[in-house]
Structures are given as structure tokens and as C-alpha cells.
Design an enzyme around this catalytic site. Sequence first.
Site, mmCIF file in Angstrom:
data_model
loop_
_atom_site.group_PDB
_atom_site.id
_atom_site.type_symbol
_atom_site.label_atom_id
_atom_site.label_comp_id
_atom_site.label_asym_id
_atom_site.label_seq_id
_atom_site.Cartn_x
_atom_site.Cartn_y
_atom_site.Cartn_z
ATOM 1 N N GLU A 1 88.873 -75.266 29.712
ATOM 2 C CA GLU A 1 88.620 -75.686 28.382
ATOM 3 C C GLU A 1 87.154 -74.910 27.311
ATOM 4 O O GLU A 1 86.391 -74.989 28.799
ATOM 5 C CB GLU A 1 88.806 -76.939 27.776
ATOM 6 N N LYS B 1 92.589 -89.530 29.644
ATOM 7 C CA LYS B 1 91.008 -89.793 29.221
ATOM 8 C C LYS B 1 91.437 -91.224 28.464
ATOM 9 O O LYS B 1 92.378 -92.778 28.320
ATOM 10 C CB LYS B 1 90.729 -88.905 27.330
HETATM 11 N N1 PSU Z 1 86.727 -83.910 25.754
HETATM 12 C C1 PSU Z 1 85.595 -84.291 24.637
HETATM 13 N N2 PSU Z 1 86.081 -84.754 23.688
HETATM 14 C C2 PSU Z 1 86.982 -83.566 23.379
HETATM 15 C C3 PSU Z 1 87.822 -83.127 24.054
HETATM 16 C C4 PSU Z 1 87.698 -83.380 25.958
HETATM 17 O O1 PSU Z 1 85.150 -84.645 25.615
HETATM 18 O O2 PSU Z 1 87.324 -83.346 22.223
HETATM 19 C C5 PSU Z 1 89.804 -81.679 23.694
HETATM 20 C C6 PSU Z 1 90.071 -82.075 25.085
HETATM 21 O O3 PSU Z 1 90.522 -80.813 24.722
HETATM 22 C C7 PSU Z 1 91.665 -82.521 25.165
HETATM 23 C C8 PSU Z 1 91.396 -83.020 23.299
HETATM 24 O O4 PSU Z 1 92.348 -81.700 25.074
HETATM 25 O O5 PSU Z 1 89.933 -83.347 22.836
HETATM 26 C C9 PSU Z 1 92.464 -83.910 22.866
HETATM 27 O O6 PSU Z 1 92.407 -84.142 21.957
HETATM 28 P P1 PSU Z 1 93.347 -84.823 20.811
HETATM 29 O O7 PSU Z 1 93.572 -86.104 21.505
HETATM 30 O O8 PSU Z 1 92.914 -84.719 19.708
HETATM 31 O O9 PSU Z 1 94.801 -83.918 21.500
#
Ligand code: PSU
Length: 306
Positions: A26, A161
Site C-alpha cells: 500500500e 490496528k
Molecule cells: N497506516 C498508517 N496510517 C493510515 C493507514 C495505514 O499509519 O492511515 C491506512 C491504511 O492504508 C488503512 C487505512 O487501510 O489507513 C484505514 O483507514 P480507515 O480506518 O479510514 O479505513
Amino acid sequence: MNPKSIRIADDVADGLAKGQAVVALESSVLAQGLPFPHNVESTRACCEAIRSQGAIPAVTAIIAGTPHVGLSEADIDALIAPENRALKVGPRDFAVAVAQRRYGATTVAGTCALADAVGIRLFATGGIGGVHREADQTFDISQDLQVIAKSRVAVVTAGAKAILDLPRTLEVLETLAVPVIGLCTNRFPAFYVNDSGLSIEHRADSPADAADILRARWDVLDERGGVIFANPIDEAHAADPDLIERAIATALAQAKAQGIAGKAVTPFLLSAVAHETRGESMKANLALLEGNARMAARIAVALAER
Ligand code: PSU
Ligand code: MN
């Protein structure tokens, strides 16, 4: 998604045509996740880890309105250049980024969609998004879960996460019929920490066993959806669970006080946790990213052997 709309890097296209192992990475972690220069160094280390196992890395992004699979150094520089104001993009943002010739750093959801469209079967990330804490109030559930559920892609991730509600994230993955497989473990990892205390039913104890599950899902059963391989951070790099939980509590309170909402929530929380732990969480984040890249490459190589 129309694969003809995607620019595939030569080495990636060549590898795919020959049935070689390819691993997607990603770019949200580059543009929104980690501060410079850790972002660039981490992506370089992940690409190197993938190559060291005999696979080809493919970072995904939208570059000046064109979806890319496989970025050059110049693409990466452009993606993180502040003046290009890269958007954080999942599939729901793609059309806007293309129409408006924007730069877009792909989330897990965005990367899954691009990988699936070009036939890349393995994807390494740090930790997927999921159900946020207090989602009963906010309805904040990451697009990642739905898109993994419908993509023919296996995601190697250090659990989800830690800022999330992990039990509910696992429940939604079950609802969406996504298999969650522990790699050498029956415990769901918690990103910076190798055990969330939550059990997962299924495990694979080698890359070959993991590849067998992918063949069964996609080739034997001809099912469409994704698979999650939960790969715990190694003990030596894991952060102190109490320190992390205290930092998350502080970060969540700050987010609420400042009215952070929508797609800004995850980047805000991760950077607040890094600040609160004086970088300890970031060190763990860098280690687990590289570990996941290496593991995804091993599984990709096992999958390519037929
Ligand atoms: N890693 C980080 N910050 C992020 C992300 C990853 O340190 O913002 C991204 C990842 O790509 C993950 C996304 O898929 O955040 C998830 O965001 P949300 O909760 O808005 O769907
Ligand atoms: Mn969200």
C-alpha cells in the site's frame, strides 16, 4: 475495475505474465502513515525484503490521475511531495482522483482493488482497518473489511490496528465470510503487540500450508473473496502493551476533543500514539511492516510453485 485503466510497471507485468510471485504494497502508509524519511525507508526495506525471498514488489497508488501498480522512485517522490496533496484513497475515491488528475495514496481497500484487478494475489500491509471503538455511535467501520471480502487477494497483516475495537473487527470479518488464519499462532495479534488475547480458530504453520488454503479457496472452490493472514510482530520488536493502551486512550480522547472524524481518524490516532509513546510504537510499526512483507513474499513464492 478495468485493468486497462492501470499502468503496470514493466517488472511487475513481466512477473505476472510468467506466473512469478508478486506482492502488492500500500502507499497510504507512505503518504499518511509515517513521517519522512521513515516512510520512504520503510517502503524501500519492504521492497528489499520481498526481493530477498524471490518475489517482485508492487507499490500501488494513483499518480496524476492514473492508477499505478509498481511505482518508480520518481513516482514515490511525487506521491509524498506536499505540493501534490495526495489524497488517502480507497475504491470510493478512485473516480474522483482519476477525473481530477489527483495523486492518491492507496489504503488497504484501495490496494486490494488494484491488486485484484491485475491478478496480484498477495498483499502485505502493517495492520488493516476495521471497526473503530465506539462504532455503535460513529458507525465508523473501515472500507478495508468490505473490499477484502470481495477481492481475490490475501492480506498479510499484524492483526488489525490496535486503535480499533478488535473483537468487533473479528465479528464483522466473520459476517463478511473472510477467513482469518493465524500464521504459527491461534491468537489474533494487536499490531504493535503480538497477542490481543483473542483466539482465532484456524492457523497455518508454514508458507506452503498458507498457499494450500489459497489454492483451496480460489482454485478448488472457485470462491471470489479475500483471506487474512494474521502475522504477529516478533517478540524482539513488540511494544509494551500497557504503554500502548495508555497512549491509545490519550489519543482517542484528543481525537474526540478536536472533533476528528471520517478518514482523518486513523492517521490522527496513529500519529498521536507515536507521539505519546515517544516513537516506540513507530519502531514496532516499521518492524512489523517489514516482517509482513517478507512473509507475504514467502507465501507468494509457495503459491507460484505448482
Ligand atoms: N497506516 C498508517 N496510517 C493510515 C493507514 C495505514 O499509519 O492511515 C491506512 C491504511 O492504508 C488503512 C487505512 O487501510 O489507513 C484505514 O483507514 P480507515 O480506518 O479510514 O479505513
Ligand atoms: Mn473510517
